[in-house]
Design a protein around this motif. Structure first.
Motif, PDB file in Angstrom:
ATOM      1  N   UNK A 113       0.843  -1.202   0.000  1.00 38.19           N
ATOM      2  CA  UNK A 113       0.000   0.000   0.000  1.00 38.19           C
ATOM      3  C   UNK A 113       0.878   1.252   0.000  1.00 38.19           C
ATOM      4  N   UNK A 114       0.737   2.046  -1.030  1.00 40.16           N
ATOM      5  CA  UNK A 114       1.608   3.224  -1.111  1.00 40.16           C
ATOM      6  C   UNK A 114       0.838   4.536  -1.197  1.00 40.16           C
ATOM      7  N   UNK A 115      -0.478   4.479  -1.263  1.00 39.78           N
ATOM      8  CA  UNK A 115      -1.238   5.724  -1.308  1.00 39.78           C
ATOM      9  C   UNK A 115      -2.516   5.575  -0.505  1.00 39.78           C
ATOM     10  N   UNK A 116      -3.099   6.702  -0.175  1.00 42.66           N
ATOM     11  CA  UNK A 116      -4.351   6.708   0.570  1.00 42.66           C
ATOM     12  C   UNK A 116      -5.445   6.007  -0.237  1.00 42.66           C
ATOM     13  N   UNK A 117      -5.378   6.191  -1.539  1.00 40.17           N
ATOM     14  CA  UNK A 117      -6.346   5.556  -2.433  1.00 40.17           C
ATOM     15  C   UNK A 117      -6.261   4.026  -2.329  1.00 40.17           C
ATOM     16  N   UNK A 118      -5.021   3.521  -2.331  1.00 36.26           N
ATOM     17  CA  UNK A 118      -4.803   2.078  -2.141  1.00 36.26           C
ATOM     18  C   UNK A 118      -5.437   1.615  -0.835  1.00 36.26           C
ATOM     19  N   UNK A 152      -2.279  -4.903  12.083  1.00 32.21           N
ATOM     20  CA  UNK A 152      -1.810  -4.314  10.833  1.00 32.21           C
ATOM     21  C   UNK A 152      -0.312  -4.526  10.623  1.00 32.21           C
ATOM     22  N   UNK A 153       0.014  -5.444   9.711  1.00 29.89           N
ATOM     23  CA  UNK A 153       1.418  -5.641   9.356  1.00 29.89           C
ATOM     24  C   UNK A 153       1.848  -4.533   8.396  1.00 29.89           C
ATOM     25  N   UNK A 154       3.093  -4.109   8.498  1.00 26.84           N
ATOM     26  CA  UNK A 154       3.648  -3.020   7.685  1.00 26.84           C
ATOM     27  C   UNK A 154       2.878  -1.707   7.901  1.00 26.84           C
ATOM     28  N   UNK A 204       1.430   3.460   6.734  1.00 29.94           N
ATOM     29  CA  UNK A 204       0.328   4.396   7.002  1.00 29.94           C
ATOM     30  C   UNK A 204       0.574   5.180   8.295  1.00 29.94           C
ATOM     31  N   UNK A 205       1.846   5.339   8.625  1.00 30.22           N
ATOM     32  CA  UNK A 205       2.213   5.999   9.877  1.00 30.22           C
ATOM     33  C   UNK A 205       1.468   7.321  10.083  1.00 30.22           C
TER      34      UNK A 205
END
Ligand SMILES: Nc1ncnc2c1ncn2[C@@H]1O[C@H](COP(=O)(O)OP(=O)(O)O)[C@@H](O)[C@H]1O
Ligand SMILES: [Mg+2]
Length: 141
Positions: free
Chosen positions: A81-86, A104-106, A110-111
């Protein structure tokens, strides 16, 4: 803040199963720690503690796995996941309203959008079978 040194997968699972007893619907557990740190192992322990019967595996491709226990457990892997949309497309924000526990892994991905009462779980690799586990971010720990 709570810290624990685990010497085996079993110890990690047991620690997580105990922690699960203190969790409430709506809690978000955000893992930090790289590949092989033990995030999925920890989630397996949470599942045991919540009385989930199904198998727990990394939701690498599905992005989220749902488990039914005494409180539902929603297990995310946000590696890709690299964007808010994702993030929206995974249903993350809907899951927040479903009175379950989110693991929530990784969460590093979304820090910036983590709520201030998120429970942060950091897994640090000390050696081949040892991990330092830190739980913080909530007055319970
Ligand atoms: N004390 C420990 N706690 C958790 N995992 C451990 C421990 N010691 C060794 N391991 C190993 O580390 C790996 C953790 O894998 P996994 O839980 O899938 O990590 P992640 O989800 O963080 O990538 C497994 O191969 C497991 O056997
Ligand atoms: Mg994993």
């Amino acid at each position: 803040m709570k810290t624990f040194i685990s010497h085996s997968v079993n110890e990690t699972e047991e620690f997580a199963a105990q922690l699960a007893q203190e969790l409430r619907p709506g809690d978000v557990l955000a893992f930090r720690g790289g590949m092989g740190a033990g995030k999925t192992a920890f989630t397996r322990g949470l599942a045991q503690g919540l009385g989930v019967t199904g198998e727990v595996s990394s939701p690498t491709f599905a992005l989220v796995h749902e488990h039914n226990g005494k409180i539902p457990l929603f297990h995310f892997d946000l590696y890709r996941i690299t964007s808010l949309e994702d993030l929206y497309s995974t249903g993350y924000f809907d899951y927040l309203d479903r009175s379950g526990i989110l693991a929530v892994e990784w969460s590093e991905q979304i820090e910036g959008i983590l709520d201030e009462n998120t429970i942060l779980i950091t897994l640090e690799t000390l050696g081949e079978t040892s991990r330092k586990i830190t739980v913080e971010g909530d007055e319970r720990f």
